[in-house]
Design an enzyme around this catalytic site. Structure first.
Site, PDB file in Angstrom:
ATOM      1  N   GLY A 121       0.823  -1.204   0.000  1.00 41.58           N
ATOM      2  CA  GLY A 121       0.000   0.000   0.000  1.00 41.58           C
ATOM      3  C   GLY A 121       0.860   1.259   0.000  1.00 41.58           C
ATOM      4  N   ARG A 131       7.280   1.634   1.403  1.00 44.30           N
ATOM      5  CA  ARG A 131       7.502   0.182   1.470  1.00 44.30           C
ATOM      6  C   ARG A 131       7.972  -0.342   0.115  1.00 44.30           C
ATOM      7  NH1 ARG A 131       7.391  -2.371   6.444  1.00 44.30           N
ATOM      8  NH2 ARG A 131       5.497  -1.914   7.571  1.00 44.30           N
ATOM      9  N   ARG A 165       2.705  12.030  -7.507  1.00 41.85           N
ATOM     10  CA  ARG A 165       2.023  11.889  -6.211  1.00 41.85           C
ATOM     11  C   ARG A 165       2.864  11.179  -5.151  1.00 41.85           C
ATOM     12  NH1 ARG A 165      -1.860  10.774  -9.578  1.00 41.85           N
ATOM     13  NH2 ARG A 165      -3.508  12.324  -9.706  1.00 41.85           N
ATOM     14  N   ARG A 198      -0.375  -8.658  -3.801  1.00 41.64           N
ATOM     15  CA  ARG A 198      -0.447  -7.618  -2.763  1.00 41.64           C
ATOM     16  C   ARG A 198       0.295  -8.101  -1.531  1.00 41.64           C
ATOM     17  NH1 ARG A 198      -2.497  -4.151   0.908  1.00 41.64           N
ATOM     18  NH2 ARG A 198      -4.008  -4.882   2.435  1.00 41.64           N
ATOM     19  N   SER A 217      -1.031  -5.557   5.288  1.00 44.10           N
ATOM     20  CA  SER A 217      -1.266  -5.944   6.679  1.00 44.10           C
ATOM     21  C   SER A 217      -2.776  -6.067   6.917  1.00 44.10           C
ATOM     22  CB  SER A 217      -0.669  -4.911   7.636  1.00 44.10           C
ATOM     23  OG  SER A 217      -1.314  -3.683   7.448  1.00 44.10           O
ATOM     24  N   ASP A 248      -2.493  -6.233  13.798  1.00 44.17           N
ATOM     25  CA  ASP A 248      -3.260  -5.894  14.995  1.00 44.17           C
ATOM     26  C   ASP A 248      -4.403  -6.879  15.192  1.00 44.17           C
ATOM     27  OD1 ASP A 248      -3.990  -3.834  12.645  1.00 44.17           O
ATOM     28  OD2 ASP A 248      -5.820  -4.398  13.706  1.00 44.17           O
ATOM     29  N   ARG A 300       7.171  -5.337  13.162  1.00 45.93           N
ATOM     30  CA  ARG A 300       6.377  -5.235  11.941  1.00 45.93           C
ATOM     31  C   ARG A 300       7.298  -5.391  10.724  1.00 45.93           C
ATOM     32  NH1 ARG A 300       1.337  -1.114  11.548  1.00 45.93           N
ATOM     33  NH2 ARG A 300       1.024  -1.819  13.666  1.00 45.93           N
TER      34      ARG A 300
HETATM   35  N1  HPA Z   1      -8.984  -2.653   9.633  1.00 42.96           N
HETATM   36  C1  HPA Z   1      -8.833  -2.457   8.328  1.00 42.96           C
HETATM   37  N2  HPA Z   1      -7.672  -2.633   7.705  1.00 42.96           N
HETATM   38  C2  HPA Z   1      -6.622  -3.018   8.436  1.00 42.96           C
HETATM   39  C3  HPA Z   1      -6.737  -3.230   9.810  1.00 42.96           C
HETATM   40  C4  HPA Z   1      -7.966  -3.035  10.438  1.00 42.96           C
HETATM   41  O1  HPA Z   1      -8.123  -3.203  11.652  1.00 42.96           O
HETATM   42  N3  HPA Z   1      -5.497  -3.604  10.256  1.00 42.96           N
HETATM   43  C5  HPA Z   1      -4.682  -3.611   9.172  1.00 42.96           C
HETATM   44  N4  HPA Z   1      -5.356  -3.264   8.078  1.00 42.96           N
END
Ligand code: HPA
Length: 235
Positions: free
Chosen positions: A20, A24, A43, A87, A90, A205, A218
């Protein structure tokens, strides 16, 4: 020239990694690839092409959310001839089985976005990974001793979602393991254009416990996932 990527013809490889975050993309290119060329700058949504073990590969930032992914994936496929898109991102886990730092190989996506309703009307399209890439990723993860599960995600339009709890319960009810924001559109475009796509996600997370992976860790888990993505594409 593509309108948003703004890269010269021929500058992007048939195999593309899609983080994304454009920073990165730079990190992946400078860490894993040789003979790296940055092919755009518009951009700050950078893309790079280089070689991994002699194989030509590009790394393109996509931004966050389905509309942004849609623009970059569309132009990569339609304007630049990308054939295999992976892709690397995370996700937040919603499953006791999927732990922080694990890798999720995304088989298919649920979605709360209006994009496919707008495309398909009442026809309920099933966004799914390329089986060829999926089975290769699964086998390679075992070989590289990376803890990876195969499962479904909810691709959501909203990170800060008033109905988040409600959606999580529905997702859990149907065995969906994690939440993220882009894969539904990537899988849909890949199928519409007859190319291969796969999403690999590290769990950053937990929606169950509220825990988050520390930034330093991470990076480590992200690296394992990138190595898995490259091995999946080329080995
Ligand atoms: N929500 C949406 N996208 C995400 C999240 C989340 O909690 N964590 C990492 N990408």
């Amino acid at each position: 020239m593509s309108i948003h990527i703004v890269a010269p013809p021929g500058s992007i490889a048939e195999s593309v990694l899609l983080p994304g975050d454009p920073l990165r993309a730079e990190h992946i290119a400078t860490t894993y690839l040789t003979q790296v060329v940055r092919y755009n700058e518009i951009r700050g949504m950078w893309g790079f092409t280089g070689l991994w073990k002699g194989h030509r590969v590009s790394v393109q930032g996509t931004g966050m959310g389905m509309p942004s992914m849609s623009i970059y994936a569309h132009e990569l496929i339609v304007d630049h001839g990308a054939k295999r898109l992976v892709r690397v991102g995370s996700c937040g886990t919603m499953s006791e089985e999927l732990k922080l730092r694990d890798v999720l190989i995304v088989q298919a996506t649920d979605c709360d976005s209006g994009m496919n309703r707008s495309r398909f009307g009442t026809y309920q399209f099933a966004p799914a990974a390329s089986f060829d890439l999926l089975r290769r990723a699964h086998a390679k993860a075992a070989e590289l001793k990376i803890t990876a599960m195969v499962g479904n995600v909810l691709t959501s339009d909203q990170f800060y979602d008033q109905k988040g709890e409600e959606k999580m319960h529905l997702a859990q009810r149907v065995g969906t393991m994690a939440i993220e924001m882009e894969s539904c559109e990537l899988y849909t475009l890949a199928r519409l254009h007859g190319v291969d796509a796969l999403t690999l996600l590290t769990v950053s997370d937990s929606l169950l416990s509220g825990e988050q992976v520390e930034p330093q860790q991470r990076q480590t888990t992200f690296s394992a996932m990138v190595e898995l993505a490259l091995a999946t594409l080329f080995e």
